[in-house]
Design a protein around this motif. Structure first.
Motif, PDB file in Angstrom:
ATOM      1  N   UNK A 408       0.811  -1.224   0.000  1.00  0.00           N
ATOM      2  CA  UNK A 408       0.000   0.000   0.000  1.00  0.00           C
ATOM      3  C   UNK A 408       0.845   1.274   0.000  1.00  0.00           C
ATOM      4  N   UNK A 409       2.165   1.108   0.229  1.00  0.00           N
ATOM      5  CA  UNK A 409       3.029   2.285   0.345  1.00  0.00           C
ATOM      6  C   UNK A 409       3.070   3.100  -0.943  1.00  0.00           C
ATOM      7  N   UNK A 410       2.822   2.434  -2.073  1.00  0.00           N
ATOM      8  CA  UNK A 410       2.824   3.155  -3.333  1.00  0.00           C
ATOM      9  C   UNK A 410       1.698   4.162  -3.429  1.00  0.00           C
ATOM     10  N   UNK A 411       0.542   3.805  -2.864  1.00  0.00           N
ATOM     11  CA  UNK A 411      -0.614   4.706  -2.913  1.00  0.00           C
ATOM     12  C   UNK A 411      -0.725   5.577  -1.672  1.00  0.00           C
ATOM     13  N   UNK A 412      -0.219   5.060  -0.533  1.00  0.00           N
ATOM     14  CA  UNK A 412      -0.334   5.790   0.728  1.00  0.00           C
ATOM     15  C   UNK A 412       1.035   5.865   1.393  1.00  0.00           C
ATOM     16  N   UNK A 413       1.614   7.048   1.539  1.00  0.00           N
ATOM     17  CA  UNK A 413       2.914   7.157   2.208  1.00  0.00           C
ATOM     18  C   UNK A 413       2.780   6.860   3.694  1.00  0.00           C
ATOM     19  N   UNK A 415       2.607   7.394   7.563  1.00  0.00           N
ATOM     20  CA  UNK A 415       2.083   6.191   8.202  1.00  0.00           C
ATOM     21  C   UNK A 415       0.724   5.729   7.663  1.00  0.00           C
ATOM     22  N   UNK A 416       0.217   6.385   6.592  1.00  0.00           N
ATOM     23  CA  UNK A 416      -1.111   6.030   6.090  1.00  0.00           C
ATOM     24  C   UNK A 416      -1.167   4.604   5.561  1.00  0.00           C
ATOM     25  N   UNK A 417      -0.070   4.087   5.028  1.00  0.00           N
ATOM     26  CA  UNK A 417      -0.098   2.712   4.527  1.00  0.00           C
ATOM     27  C   UNK A 417      -0.340   1.717   5.658  1.00  0.00           C
ATOM     28  N   UNK A 418       0.244   1.985   6.837  1.00  0.00           N
ATOM     29  CA  UNK A 418      -0.001   1.098   7.980  1.00  0.00           C
ATOM     30  C   UNK A 418      -1.440   1.231   8.471  1.00  0.00           C
TER      31      UNK A 418
END
Length: 475
Positions: A408-413, A415-418
């Protein structure tokens, strides 16, 4: 040490078993906050350490089946002492590990010993408590495990901040003290607290392989074991809460050391809502006295009711104000003060408490239901099988949330990916709630069957002459 059995002796025994259930989970909870530091110390990645910890969950659960089956046939106190010494040896080996291979071996040894504490200890505690109060006492049993996990997180994040080996040495000493404490506990008879067995001198039934088909014909066992897979995927993902809060602190500009302490303290604060499991146990006891579906229904409502609150918790923005680079004590004091001075922190804490209040109803009612729908000589084994499935789910949740966060890190940097990953994994509570509802439909018959069997055995035992002996296996 046999004999005794007075009120003080029994109370001491309950306290020892509950405290040891807590220590069991201290061992489990101590490593996650230290993934990065252990990896740096052993020159491996954080992912490698996380993989080892996930493997230990599985090893502990597999070992618990063997420990529990032996405990349902033999002397449970001796097994508990042996298991405690094994995990203490494993934690000592972990602290002394000079390389990654030694670390893995030591962790696997500790995991094998932990299997005895959870499964055999559960069997003993159920024999001390009458069905009428089983939910309440099992709430304390489950709460002790939650407190243990929190203590492990706190001990790992604070005592291990400067030296990751130190917390494992502390646990080694605690394990040795625990072994001595076991020596003075009361030897509890199987089925001792069952009303149907009141006045029965001996209950000599022991599990055998012939009992296994009977256990699985019990439909409640099927649902109670199966729900653990999905429930623990969700719970297992929560092991990454310290990572979420650590990344939030880093995103606000704090250095790694300060961020780790912030993540540890916030996680500890938020999980204090697990103490409300006592309420879930009391409600389960009361509703169970009205309907034999009660405990399962309380658990179903709990896991489903928590979903929206977890979603809010992961996404509520938090303003973190702590002294960057300050000592652990200064950072802890600043975090605690922020609960009062910072509205976003207060809102997050209230949301976390509410979510955990709901999900904490799961634990005591699951424990109590395993005791309610199974004969005394089957309980440790059924619990351990359930624990094995739980551990598969927990390991999966622990491992896969990291994969999901990376994807998800590609779409959400950060800490949003976590946050997105954690929110997604909580959807596994939906099938969990459905399976508890199905268990509520099968439990009444299975509980009635247990009561009828115990009553028949008690009557037969009283009618037998001393020379006739007693049965040695379940029928």
């Amino acid at each position: 040490m046999r004999g005794g059995g007075g009120r003080v002796h029994r109370s001491y025994s309950v306290v020892v078993f509950v405290v040891l259930a807590s220590l069991d989970n201290v061992v489990i909870g101590i490593a996650p906050p230290l993934y990065g530091r252990i990896g740096d110390g052993l020159d491996v990645s954080r992912g490698a350490i996380a993989g080892v910890i996930s493997l230990t969950y599985l090893v502990s659960a597999v070992a618990s089946v063997a420990w529990a089956y032996s405990g349902d046939r033999t002397d449970r106190k001796r097994l508990l002492m042996s298991g405690t010494l094994v995990w203490a040896a494993g934690t000592a080996g972990t602290a002394l590990s000079g390389n990654f291979v030694m670390f893995v071996l030591a962790q696997l040894i500790a995991a094998a010993g932990l299997g005895a504490v959870s499964s055999v200890g559960f069997s003993v505690v159920t024999d001390l408590i009458t069905p009428r109060r089983r939910g309440l006492v099992m709430a304390f049993f489950g709460l002790a495990q939650g407190v243990g996990s929190l203590t492990g997180t706190l001990l790992g994040g604070l005592a291990g901040n400067a030296d990751w080996r130190r917390p494992f040495m502390v646990l080694t000493v605690a394990g040795l003290v625990a072994t001595v404490a076991y020596l003075f506990t009361y030897d509890i008879r199987r089925g001792e607290a069952e009303p149907e067995l009141a006045g029965t001198a001996d209950y000599d039934y022991r599990i055998s392989r012939a009992d296994l088909p009977r256990i699985w014909r019990n439909r409640s066992n099927v649902w109670l074991v199966a729900q653990g897979l999905t429930a623990q995927v969700a719970f297992g993902s929560l092991v990454w809460l310290p990572v979420l809060f650590t990344e939030r602190a880093k995103a606000q500009g704090y250095d790694d050391s300060t961020a780790v302490v912030v993540g540890t303290i916030f996680t500890t604060l938020f999980q204090l809502g697990g103490a409300l499991s006592i309420i879930g146990g009391v409600i389960g006891d009361r509703l169970q006295r009205r309907t034999p579906r009660g405990r399962a229904l309380v658990a179903a409502v709990g896991v489903l009711g928590a979903l929206p609150f977890y979603g809010i918790l992961f996404y509520v923005p938090m303003k973190i104000t702590v002294p960057d680079g300050g000592s652990s004590g200064e950072v802890v004091a600043a975090v605690l003060a922020s609960v009062v001075t910072e509205p976003t922190v207060a809102l997050s804490l209230i949301t976390a408490f509410t979510a955990l209040a709901f999900t904490s109803a799961n634990s005591p009612n699951w424990f109590a239901l395993i005791g309610d729908v199974n004969l005394p000589e089957h309980r440790g084994t059924v619990y351990s099988i359930g624990n094995l499935v739980n551990s598969l789910g927990r390991a999966g949740g622990n491992a896969l949330i990291g994969v999901a966060a990376k994807a998800l890190a590609g779409a959400f940097p950060p800490p949003l990916n976590y946050a997105a990953g954690l929110a997604l994994f909580q959807l596994f509570f939906v099938p969990t709630g459905i399976m508890y509802w199905l268990a509520s439909r099968t439990a009444p018959k299975d509980i009635a069957d247990v009561h009828a069997t115990l009553l028949t055995r008690a009557t037969t035992n009283k009618d037998q002459q001393p020379s006739e002996g007693t049965a040695t296996a379940s029928t």
